[in-house]
Design a protein around this motif. Structure first.
Motif, mmCIF file in Angstrom:
data_model
loop_
_atom_site.group_PDB
_atom_site.id
_atom_site.type_symbol
_atom_site.label_atom_id
_atom_site.label_comp_id
_atom_site.label_asym_id
_atom_site.label_seq_id
_atom_site.Cartn_x
_atom_site.Cartn_y
_atom_site.Cartn_z
ATOM 1 N N GLY A 59 0.804 -1.223 0.000
ATOM 2 C CA GLY A 59 0.000 0.000 0.000
ATOM 3 C C GLY A 59 0.827 1.258 0.000
ATOM 4 O O GLY A 59 0.309 2.353 0.218
ATOM 5 N N ARG A 60 2.128 1.135 -0.255
ATOM 6 C CA ARG A 60 3.035 2.272 -0.312
ATOM 7 C C ARG A 60 4.005 2.063 -1.473
ATOM 8 O O ARG A 60 4.236 0.930 -1.904
ATOM 9 N N THR A 61 4.594 3.162 -1.942
ATOM 10 C CA THR A 61 5.650 3.036 -2.939
ATOM 11 C C THR A 61 6.916 2.533 -2.261
ATOM 12 O O THR A 61 7.183 2.837 -1.098
ATOM 13 N N LYS A 62 7.683 1.751 -2.996
ATOM 14 C CA LYS A 62 8.848 1.098 -2.384
ATOM 15 C C LYS A 62 10.021 2.058 -2.225
ATOM 16 O O LYS A 62 10.641 2.119 -1.157
ATOM 17 N N LEU A 63 10.326 2.815 -3.249
ATOM 18 C CA LEU A 63 11.494 3.691 -3.188
ATOM 19 C C LEU A 63 11.240 4.928 -2.339
ATOM 20 O O LEU A 63 12.001 5.241 -1.427
ATOM 21 N N SER A 64 10.148 5.627 -2.619
ATOM 22 C CA SER A 64 9.904 6.922 -1.976
ATOM 23 C C SER A 64 9.077 6.830 -0.706
ATOM 24 O O SER A 64 8.912 7.822 0.000
ATOM 25 N N ASP A 65 8.480 5.661 -0.388
ATOM 26 C CA ASP A 65 7.722 5.460 0.853
ATOM 27 C C ASP A 65 6.510 6.372 0.945
ATOM 28 O O ASP A 65 6.187 6.907 1.998
ATOM 29 N N ILE A 66 5.816 6.549 -0.161
ATOM 30 C CA ILE A 66 4.607 7.374 -0.186
ATOM 31 C C ILE A 66 3.387 6.446 -0.237
ATOM 32 O O ILE A 66 3.327 5.517 -1.034
ATOM 33 N N GLU A 67 2.411 6.712 0.636
ATOM 34 C CA GLU A 67 1.201 5.899 0.643
ATOM 35 C C GLU A 67 0.453 6.065 -0.672
ATOM 36 O O GLU A 67 0.314 7.180 -1.192
ATOM 37 N N LEU A 68 -0.020 4.952 -1.222
ATOM 38 C CA LEU A 68 -0.759 4.999 -2.468
ATOM 39 C C LEU A 68 -2.084 5.744 -2.273
ATOM 40 O O LEU A 68 -2.693 5.673 -1.198
ATOM 41 N N PRO A 69 -2.549 6.457 -3.288
ATOM 42 C CA PRO A 69 -3.852 7.134 -3.185
ATOM 43 C C PRO A 69 -4.963 6.127 -2.917
ATOM 44 O O PRO A 69 -4.879 4.954 -3.295
ATOM 45 N N ASP A 70 -6.025 6.602 -2.275
ATOM 46 C CA ASP A 70 -7.121 5.711 -1.905
ATOM 47 C C ASP A 70 -7.745 5.010 -3.107
ATOM 48 O O ASP A 70 -8.207 3.866 -3.005
ATOM 49 N N ASP A 71 -7.769 5.677 -4.261
ATOM 50 C CA ASP A 71 -8.385 5.063 -5.431
ATOM 51 C C ASP A 71 -7.460 4.079 -6.138
ATOM 52 O O ASP A 71 -7.867 3.428 -7.103
ATOM 53 N N VAL A 72 -6.239 3.973 -5.645
ATOM 54 C CA VAL A 72 -5.258 3.038 -6.208
ATOM 55 C C VAL A 72 -4.907 1.936 -5.210
ATOM 56 O O VAL A 72 -4.702 0.785 -5.586
ATOM 57 N N LYS A 73 -4.895 2.284 -3.950
ATOM 58 C CA LYS A 73 -4.491 1.352 -2.884
ATOM 59 C C LYS A 73 -5.529 0.246 -2.733
ATOM 60 O O LYS A 73 -6.697 0.520 -2.447
ATOM 61 N N PRO A 74 -5.137 -1.021 -2.893
ATOM 62 C CA PRO A 74 -6.108 -2.113 -2.766
ATOM 63 C C PRO A 74 -6.673 -2.232 -1.355
ATOM 64 O O PRO A 74 -5.988 -1.939 -0.367
ATOM 65 N N ALA A 75 -7.908 -2.686 -1.248
ATOM 66 C CA ALA A 75 -8.554 -2.853 0.054
ATOM 67 C C ALA A 75 -7.910 -3.947 0.884
ATOM 68 O O ALA A 75 -8.090 -3.986 2.106
ATOM 69 N N ASN A 76 -7.175 -4.846 0.222
ATOM 70 C CA ASN A 76 -6.491 -5.912 0.960
ATOM 71 C C ASN A 76 -5.012 -5.649 1.118
ATOM 72 O O ASN A 76 -4.233 -6.560 1.409
ATOM 73 N N SER A 77 -4.586 -4.402 0.940
ATOM 74 C CA SER A 77 -3.191 -4.039 1.191
ATOM 75 C C SER A 77 -2.947 -3.923 2.690
ATOM 76 O O SER A 77 -3.874 -3.722 3.483
ATOM 77 N N HIS A 78 -1.684 -4.034 3.073
ATOM 78 C CA HIS A 78 -1.342 -3.985 4.491
ATOM 79 C C HIS A 78 -1.730 -2.641 5.103
ATOM 80 O O HIS A 78 -2.290 -2.597 6.206
ATOM 81 N N VAL A 79 -1.451 -1.556 4.401
ATOM 82 C CA VAL A 79 -1.757 -0.228 4.933
ATOM 83 C C VAL A 79 -3.261 -0.049 5.119
ATOM 84 O O VAL A 79 -3.726 0.461 6.150
ATOM 85 N N ALA A 80 -4.039 -0.489 4.139
ATOM 86 C CA ALA A 80 -5.492 -0.311 4.225
ATOM 87 C C ALA A 80 -6.075 -1.053 5.416
ATOM 88 O O ALA A 80 -6.942 -0.529 6.129
ATOM 89 N N LEU A 81 -5.607 -2.267 5.674
ATOM 90 C CA LEU A 81 -6.203 -3.089 6.714
ATOM 91 C C LEU A 81 -5.687 -2.759 8.111
ATOM 92 O O LEU A 81 -6.321 -3.132 9.100
ATOM 93 N N THR A 82 -4.563 -2.086 8.223
ATOM 94 C CA THR A 82 -4.029 -1.760 9.553
ATOM 95 C C THR A 82 -4.274 -0.300 9.927
ATOM 96 O O THR A 82 -3.751 0.175 10.931
ATOM 97 N N THR A 83 -5.072 0.396 9.145
ATOM 98 C CA THR A 83 -5.512 1.745 9.510
ATOM 99 C C THR A 83 -6.839 1.611 10.240
ATOM 100 O O THR A 83 -7.842 1.186 9.662
ATOM 101 N N ILE A 84 -6.842 1.958 11.525
ATOM 102 C CA ILE A 84 -8.018 1.794 12.385
ATOM 103 C C ILE A 84 -8.592 3.167 12.712
ATOM 104 O O ILE A 84 -7.879 4.050 13.198
ATOM 105 N N VAL A 85 -9.883 3.328 12.436
ATOM 106 C CA VAL A 85 -10.553 4.602 12.696
ATOM 107 C C VAL A 85 -11.660 4.357 13.719
ATOM 108 O O VAL A 85 -12.472 3.433 13.571
ATOM 109 N N GLY A 86 -11.687 5.157 14.771
ATOM 110 C CA GLY A 86 -12.705 5.042 15.800
ATOM 111 C C GLY A 86 -14.026 5.631 15.372
ATOM 112 O O GLY A 86 -14.153 6.241 14.299
ATOM 113 N N GLU A 87 -15.044 5.463 16.229
ATOM 114 C CA GLU A 87 -16.374 5.991 15.919
ATOM 115 C C GLU A 87 -16.380 7.507 15.811
ATOM 116 O O GLU A 87 -17.258 8.084 15.171
ATOM 117 N N ASP A 88 -15.373 8.154 16.429
ATOM 118 C CA ASP A 88 -15.284 9.612 16.346
ATOM 119 C C ASP A 88 -14.634 10.081 15.054
ATOM 120 O O ASP A 88 -14.468 11.283 14.827
#
Length: 338
Positions: free
Chosen positions: A203-232
């Motif tokens: 879910g990130r670029t390898k060389l530059s370490d930039i998170e992929l845009p939401d419309d590109v980042k797969p829902a089953n990528s590591h970054v997508a699944l380990t981002t936890i958002v509370g009810e707030d």
């Protein structure tokens, strides 16, 4: 003068070039030896670290649920329980034995080794190391998969809020929870896929370490699944101090995951998303290449707690700390709600 807030252990020490992770089990009858060691931990750290002041030696000590009840009277920390097994369709997050965790960090390995050696000398005859990992800095904070690790760690005040217990469990204020897992990588399988595919896995670029845009980042990528958002709507953060490790003779290449949080449920939700899936079945693709072989949860008391431990329990059964065999598969864990 007001009452001083308890001082935390050095959980928020900066990332270092060397680390040793020791997971230890304590024999029945060894509790007094452990209780005698706890107030001496700070002094041992200072004695070893003073020899190389610029080395930045730090030791964080965690205590597992079962041992906590054997060491101290009264109720345990609210979030302390044995690590929960997660049986998923791709991998299982295993639960393995562990009474004590020593997380040793320094600029050089000699400092880590010397303190580890001193600690185990004090525990000689009553404890056994069940997992020992020597971690090292790999270029610009990368793991052996080639990606920068720990980019999203909070800093400053946000880091303290993420990792330290506050008023909701006042007896254990300034403590923290830590989960550790030792992951082994299938490097042949990893190198068999393109860099572009690796980036979709992480879910990130390898060389530059930039998170992929939401419309590109797969829902089953590591970054997508380990981002936890509370009810707030706020992201729930943890502090990672992961380190690469390797054993050339055994062909081992891996990452030692170590995550600190004020609420272990935040890390547990991340792991549930990874292993069970969010939604169920949408599991973390990184598990196609990485297998956990250990899993433990510990409570990291404040430094004040270690310096002056509470009374030992009276003779009799220890406080109930839960079922070590608890498994989470088809049933979902309680979701993070705060």
């Amino acid at each position: 003068m007001g009452v001083r807030d308890p001082a935390p252990q050095p959980v928020l020490t900066r990332l270092t070039a060397a680390a040793i992770f020791l997971v230890v089990t304590v024999d029945e009858g060894g509790e007094d030896v452990v209780r005698e060691l706890l107030p001496d931990l700070g002094g041992l750290n200072r004695s070893v670290g003073f020899r190389v002041p610029e080395g930045g030696l730090a030791c964080v000590t965690g205590i597992g649920a079962e041992l906590f009840g054997r060491l101290f009277a009264g109720p345990p920390p609210a979030g302390l329980h044995p690590f929960r097994v997660l049986e998923g369709p791709v991998r299982t997050a295993v639960s393995t034995p562990g009474d004590l965790l020593f997380h040793l960090r320094a600029a050089t390995m000699d400092l880590c080794f010397e303190l580890a050696d001193q600690l185990m000398a004090r525990l000689s005859g009553v404890a056994k190391v069940v997992d020992e990992v020597h971690g090292f800095k790999y270029f610009d904070e990368r793991d052996l998969l080639g990606f920068v690790d720990g980019t999203e760690n909070p800093d400053g005040r946000a880091a303290g809020e993420a990792v330290f217990v506050r008023g909701d469990d006042p007896e254990y204020a300034a403590g923290s929870y830590v989960i550790v897992q030792k992951y082994l990588h299938d490097m042949a399988a990893w190198h068999a896929v393109s860099v572009e595919e690796q980036e979709r896995v992480v879910g990130r670029t390898k060389l530059s370490d930039i998170e992929l845009p939401d419309d590109v980042k797969p829902a089953n990528s590591h970054v997508a699944l380990t981002t936890i958002v509370g009810e707030d709507g706020e992201e729930r953060q943890i502090v990672r101090d992961n380190m690469p490790f390797a054993r050339l003779a055994d062909g081992e290449r891996g990452t030692y995951f170590i995550g600190y949080a004020a609420d272990p449920g935040v890390i547990e939700q991340m792991l549930e998303n990874m292993f069970i899936g969010s939604p169920p079945g949408n599991t973390d693709r990184i598990l196609e290449f990485s297998t956990p072989v250990t899993g433990c949860l510990f409570f990291v008391p404040s430094q004040d707690f270690l310096d002056e431990p509470p009374p030992a329990p009276a003779a009799g059964p220890a406080h109930d700390i839960g079922d070590h065999s608890l498994r989470i598969g088809s049933l979902k864990q309680k979701r993070i709600t705060s």
